[in-house]
Motif scaffolding. Structure first.
Motif, PDB file in Angstrom:
ATOM      1  N   PHE A 114       0.847  -1.325  -0.010  1.00  0.00           N
ATOM      2  CA  PHE A 114      -0.107   0.017  -0.065  1.00  0.00           C
ATOM      3  C   PHE A 114       0.888   1.188  -0.054  1.00  0.00           C
ATOM      4  CE2 PHE A 114      -2.775  -3.384   1.667  1.00  0.00           C
ATOM      5  CZ  PHE A 114      -4.073  -2.960   0.924  1.00  0.00           C
ATOM      6  N   ALA A 115       2.357   1.284  -0.389  1.00  0.00           N
ATOM      7  CA  ALA A 115       2.995   2.241  -0.448  1.00  0.00           C
ATOM      8  C   ALA A 115       2.357   3.430  -1.346  1.00  0.00           C
ATOM      9  CB  ALA A 115       4.488   1.789  -0.842  1.00  0.00           C
ATOM     10  N   GLY A 116       2.336   4.512  -0.799  1.00  0.00           N
ATOM     11  CA  GLY A 116       2.082   5.574  -1.860  1.00  0.00           C
ATOM     12  C   GLY A 116       0.493   5.922  -1.864  1.00  0.00           C
ATOM     13  N   PRO A 148      -7.726  12.255   0.585  1.00  0.00           N
ATOM     14  CA  PRO A 148      -7.839  13.461   1.055  1.00  0.00           C
ATOM     15  C   PRO A 148      -7.826  13.313   2.467  1.00  0.00           C
ATOM     16  CG  PRO A 148      -9.493  13.339  -0.841  1.00  0.00           C
ATOM     17  CD  PRO A 148      -8.560  12.176  -0.630  1.00  0.00           C
ATOM     18  N   GLY A 149      -6.743  14.104   3.143  1.00  0.00           N
ATOM     19  CA  GLY A 149      -6.913  13.629   4.603  1.00  0.00           C
ATOM     20  C   GLY A 149      -6.356  12.606   5.342  1.00  0.00           C
ATOM     21  N   LEU A 150      -5.778  11.721   4.364  1.00  0.00           N
ATOM     22  CA  LEU A 150      -5.557  10.189   4.960  1.00  0.00           C
ATOM     23  C   LEU A 150      -4.352   9.592   4.072  1.00  0.00           C
ATOM     24  CD1 LEU A 150      -8.038   7.663   6.137  1.00  0.00           C
ATOM     25  CD2 LEU A 150      -6.259   6.927   4.674  1.00  0.00           C
ATOM     26  N   ASP A 151      -3.276   9.277   4.856  1.00  0.00           N
ATOM     27  CA  ASP A 151      -2.110   8.425   4.307  1.00  0.00           C
ATOM     28  C   ASP A 151      -2.070   7.098   4.806  1.00  0.00           C
ATOM     29  OD1 ASP A 151       0.541   7.481   4.164  1.00  0.00           O
ATOM     30  OD2 ASP A 151       1.259   9.518   3.335  1.00  0.00           O
ATOM     31  N   VAL A 152      -2.360   6.098   3.917  1.00  0.00           N
ATOM     32  CA  VAL A 152      -2.365   4.725   4.420  1.00  0.00           C
ATOM     33  C   VAL A 152      -1.421   4.386   5.189  1.00  0.00           C
ATOM     34  CG1 VAL A 152      -2.843   2.529   3.594  1.00  0.00           C
ATOM     35  CG2 VAL A 152      -4.041   3.954   2.611  1.00  0.00           C
ATOM     36  N   GLU A 153      -0.482   4.517   4.934  1.00  0.00           N
ATOM     37  CA  GLU A 153       0.965   4.057   5.440  1.00  0.00           C
ATOM     38  C   GLU A 153       1.163   4.723   6.975  1.00  0.00           C
ATOM     39  OE1 GLU A 153       4.525   3.177   2.612  1.00  0.00           O
ATOM     40  OE2 GLU A 153       3.575   5.008   1.977  1.00  0.00           O
ATOM     41  N   GLU A 154       0.790   6.201   7.107  1.00  0.00           N
ATOM     42  CA  GLU A 154       1.031   6.724   8.336  1.00  0.00           C
ATOM     43  C   GLU A 154      -0.160   6.325   9.098  1.00  0.00           C
ATOM     44  OE1 GLU A 154       0.747  10.897   7.665  1.00  0.00           O
ATOM     45  OE2 GLU A 154       2.451  11.129   6.719  1.00  0.00           O
ATOM     46  N   LEU A 155      -1.458   5.979   8.757  1.00  0.00           N
ATOM     47  CA  LEU A 155      -2.409   5.418   9.552  1.00  0.00           C
ATOM     48  C   LEU A 155      -2.211   3.979  10.279  1.00  0.00           C
ATOM     49  CD1 LEU A 155      -5.329   5.447  10.512  1.00  0.00           C
ATOM     50  CD2 LEU A 155      -6.337   4.670   8.306  1.00  0.00           C
ATOM     51  N   VAL A 156      -1.681   3.146   9.126  1.00  0.00           N
ATOM     52  CA  VAL A 156      -1.670   1.828   9.591  1.00  0.00           C
ATOM     53  C   VAL A 156      -0.247   1.872  10.803  1.00  0.00           C
ATOM     54  CG1 VAL A 156      -0.525  -0.608   8.857  1.00  0.00           C
ATOM     55  CG2 VAL A 156      -2.039   0.760   7.656  1.00  0.00           C
ATOM     56  N   GLU A 157       0.972   2.662  10.313  1.00  0.00           N
ATOM     57  CA  GLU A 157       2.024   2.679  11.336  1.00  0.00           C
ATOM     58  C   GLU A 157       1.830   3.162  12.714  1.00  0.00           C
ATOM     59  OE1 GLU A 157       4.820   1.471  10.995  1.00  0.00           O
ATOM     60  OE2 GLU A 157       5.441   1.401   8.999  1.00  0.00           O
ATOM     61  N   ALA A 158       0.530   4.069  12.531  1.00  0.00           N
ATOM     62  CA  ALA A 158       0.242   4.726  13.915  1.00  0.00           C
ATOM     63  C   ALA A 158      -0.550   3.902  14.793  1.00  0.00           C
ATOM     64  CB  ALA A 158      -0.536   6.145  13.680  1.00  0.00           C
ATOM     65  N   THR A 159      -1.114   2.688  14.294  1.00  0.00           N
ATOM     66  CA  THR A 159      -1.932   1.749  15.255  1.00  0.00           C
ATOM     67  C   THR A 159      -1.201   0.882  15.956  1.00  0.00           C
ATOM     68  OG1 THR A 159      -3.627   1.840  12.917  1.00  0.00           O
ATOM     69  CG2 THR A 159      -3.702  -0.038  14.576  1.00  0.00           C
ATOM     70  N   GLU A 160      -1.589   0.701  16.992  1.00  0.00           N
ATOM     71  CA  GLU A 160      -0.985  -0.065  18.035  1.00  0.00           C
ATOM     72  C   GLU A 160      -1.165  -1.527  17.745  1.00  0.00           C
ATOM     73  OE1 GLU A 160      -0.789  -0.739  22.973  1.00  0.00           O
ATOM     74  OE2 GLU A 160      -2.363   0.636  21.924  1.00  0.00           O
ATOM     75  N   LYS A 161      -2.323  -2.063  17.548  1.00  0.00           N
ATOM     76  CA  LYS A 161      -2.408  -3.422  17.207  1.00  0.00           C
ATOM     77  C   LYS A 161      -3.101  -3.460  16.046  1.00  0.00           C
ATOM     78  CE  LYS A 161      -3.198  -4.603  22.322  1.00  0.00           C
ATOM     79  NZ  LYS A 161      -4.214  -4.951  23.201  1.00  0.00           N
ATOM     80  N   VAL A 162      -2.731  -4.751  15.401  1.00  0.00           N
ATOM     81  CA  VAL A 162      -3.044  -5.131  13.759  1.00  0.00           C
ATOM     82  C   VAL A 162      -3.568  -6.369  14.023  1.00  0.00           C
ATOM     83  CG1 VAL A 162      -2.706  -5.462  11.493  1.00  0.00           C
ATOM     84  CG2 VAL A 162      -1.628  -3.305  12.697  1.00  0.00           C
ATOM     85  N   PHE A 163      -4.891  -6.564  13.513  1.00  0.00           N
ATOM     86  CA  PHE A 163      -5.418  -8.339  13.573  1.00  0.00           C
ATOM     87  C   PHE A 163      -5.599  -8.820  12.028  1.00  0.00           C
ATOM     88  CE2 PHE A 163      -6.748  -5.801  17.516  1.00  0.00           C
ATOM     89  CZ  PHE A 163      -6.235  -6.653  18.384  1.00  0.00           C
ATOM     90  N   GLU A 164      -5.397  -9.844  12.243  1.00  0.00           N
ATOM     91  CA  GLU A 164      -5.591 -10.724  10.764  1.00  0.00           C
ATOM     92  C   GLU A 164      -6.703 -11.433  10.587  1.00  0.00           C
ATOM     93  OE1 GLU A 164      -2.158 -12.038   8.490  1.00  0.00           O
ATOM     94  OE2 GLU A 164      -2.915 -14.181   9.038  1.00  0.00           O
ATOM     95  N   TYR A 165      -7.764 -11.611   9.540  1.00  0.00           N
ATOM     96  CA  TYR A 165      -8.805 -12.231   9.538  1.00  0.00           C
ATOM     97  C   TYR A 165      -8.697 -12.710   7.906  1.00  0.00           C
ATOM     98  CZ  TYR A 165     -10.404  -9.350  13.103  1.00  0.00           C
ATOM     99  OH  TYR A 165     -10.496  -8.643  14.446  1.00  0.00           O
ATOM    100  N   PRO A 166      -9.079 -14.151   7.743  1.00  0.00           N
ATOM    101  CA  PRO A 166      -9.247 -14.635   6.591  1.00  0.00           C
ATOM    102  C   PRO A 166     -10.622 -14.204   6.034  1.00  0.00           C
ATOM    103  CG  PRO A 166      -8.007 -16.231   8.057  1.00  0.00           C
ATOM    104  CD  PRO A 166      -8.643 -15.031   8.700  1.00  0.00           C
ATOM    105  N   MET A 167     -11.041 -13.932   4.901  1.00  0.00           N
ATOM    106  CA  MET A 167     -12.193 -13.366   4.604  1.00  0.00           C
ATOM    107  C   MET A 167     -13.095 -14.682   4.002  1.00  0.00           C
ATOM    108  SD  MET A 167     -13.490  -9.956   2.137  1.00  0.00           S
ATOM    109  CE  MET A 167     -14.062 -10.816   0.464  1.00  0.00           C
TER     110      MET A 167
END
Length: 451
Positions: free
Chosen positions: A279-281, A285-304
């Motif tokens: 998701f680089a780059g 408007p008002g949202l950078d994906v890399e910055e948002l994810v990097e600032a998130t304390e806990k990330v969870f994984e879910y098979p769809m």
């Protein structure tokens, strides 16, 4: 120590204290059926999960249950949905809820907070002794008049404090890995894997777009979704917003015949490096994906995953509800909403047969079948539509026509207009149906339609 639970041919047993099970208990109670017991396999109930959306047709039901103020105190009234391609070009902008002309709002909300809100209402209206934790279903048996369930404690694998219970009917709201469903479909196996993984998290940050917008970006095999979910967070710090995000990637080829999901622990945090570089780059408007994810304390994984529709939910005095009946991909934000619709429909049919201290034997089975006949065809179509891409198909149209992005949406307009026009016609019809239903409900109750 076990607690005796006498046979009660007038009670309702609900398996599962998730959104579907709790909504069912509240709907039954509102319909005059109050002898209800909920059995939940987990030892504790805590606000797990991340964000979900509740559509206006389901919010209408919660409003009629007196829960609109609690929803407003907990979630966000969604204003709009904006589809972007991966280059940040706006594809489609749609108003939602009140802003789309509905008389009832759409809500973006933390799944766990919604569950806790429903749980509090159940305990207040039915009593705190009606929710039994650490009671995993072991087996079922039926007679012409009753259904009985046996429970074990998940914490010990020994008989639960209430080892068995007997009632007029049993509602299985025990999720995508439903024990009850597996008893009637023993060869079904695990959920059906889509080939895609969802990584999810929540992060407190400044609001983006309207502060109540849903952002949906990407294409069929790679998406990023973000929207705010907490009114409490916003009220506490107006300059901040608790944002739910989802990163989605295809990890298994679409033609792969293996539909078995990979092992998953929905409570375990994972490393963002496994998906974030893809998701680089990605900026909007008002949202950078890399910055948002990097600032998130806990990330969870879910098979769809979902489950293939079945031809039958009801077996004598037992029926399926919510994800146990129709687990679907989280496309179109419909899973929890459909469970709430199930709950009201089931309560309506059962209430027609119920009299104080009396549940006529034949009438209960007929009510469960009537519920199935109304709800199964509708949810089957949603499950299958979501497999085809649902409303997200508009993103793939844009990706196919302009993989390198575009300056003006008219460059890809041919495919997009076809999608949005059909969706727009459907939205108008949905609004008309919901608004008519609101008027009928409120007239019957002598209420105003104001929300």
């Amino acid at each position: 120590m076990t607690i005796p639970y006498p046979s009660n041919p007038h009670a309702v047993i609900i398996i599962g204290a998730g959104i579907g099970g709790l909504a069912t208990a509240l709907s039954l109670h509102a319909a005059g059926i109050t002898d209800i017991h909920i059995f939940e396999a987990s030892r504790t109930l805590t606000p797990l999960g991340v964000g979900i959306n509740i559509q206006p047709h389901a919010v209408l039901i919660l409003r009629d249950l007196g829960l609109l103020p609690a929803l407003d105190a907990t979630g966000i009234r969604t204003k709009d949905l904006r589809y972007y391609n991966r280059h940040g070009n706006l594809v489609v902008h749609e108003p939602r809820g009140i802003d789309a002309g509905y008389a009832i709002p759409q809500f973006s909300i933390h799944r766990g907070e919604l569950q806790m809100m429903l749980l509090d209402a159940v305990k207040e209206r039915l009593g705190p002794d009606r929710v039994h934790l650490d009671h995993a279903l072991e087996s079922l048996s039926q007679t012409p008049e009753t259904v009985s369930a046996k429970f074990i404690a998940r914490s010990t694998s020994l008989p639960a404090s209430i080892p068995s219970a007997t009632a007029a009917c049993l509602v299985a709201a025990d999720g995508i890995n439903s024990t009850v469903r597996s008893l009637f479909y023993p060869s079904e196996g695990p959920p059906r894997f889509s080939g895609r993984i969802l990584w999810r998290g929540v992060c407190e940050r400044p609001p983006f777009l309207t502060g109540a917008s849903m952002l949906w970006a990407g294409h069929a095999d790679q998406k990023f979704i973000a929207y705010p979910i907490s009114a409490a967070s916003t009220k506490k710090e107006p300059e901040m917003s608790l944002v739910n995000w989802i990163a989605e990637l295809r990890v298994r080829d679409e033609e792969d015949a293996d539909l078995t999901p990979p092992p998953a622990d929905w409570t375990k945090t994972v490393q963002r490096e496994s998906f974030l570089p893809r998701f680089a780059g990605w900026k909007f408007p008002g949202l950078d994906v890399e910055e948002l994810v990097e600032a998130t304390e806990k990330v969870f994984e879910y098979p769809m995953c979902d489950r293939s529709p079945v031809d039958k939910w009801t077996f004598g005095r037992v029926t399926l509800l919510g994800d146990a009946a129709h687990a679907m991909f989280p496309i179109g934000s419909n899973g929890a909403s459909q469970a709430i619709l199930d709950a009201e429909n089931l309560a309506e049919h059962l209430s027609r047969t119920y009299k104080p201290f009396s549940f006529p034997a034949a009438s209960v089975a007929a009510a469960l079948l009537a519920y199935e006949m109304e709800r199964l065809p509708v949810t089957r179509e949603i499950v299958l539509a979501n497999r085809r891409g649902g409303p997200d198909a508009v993103l793939q149209v844009a990706e196919t026509r302009a993989p390198g992005g575009f300056e003006r949406v008219e460059e890809v307009k041919g495919g997009i207009v076809g999608v949005t026009e059909v969706k727009g016609e459907k939205t108008v019809k949905e609004k008309e149906v919901i608004d008519a239903e609101i008027q009928v409900r409120d007239f019957a109750k002598g209420k105003s339609t104001a929300v």
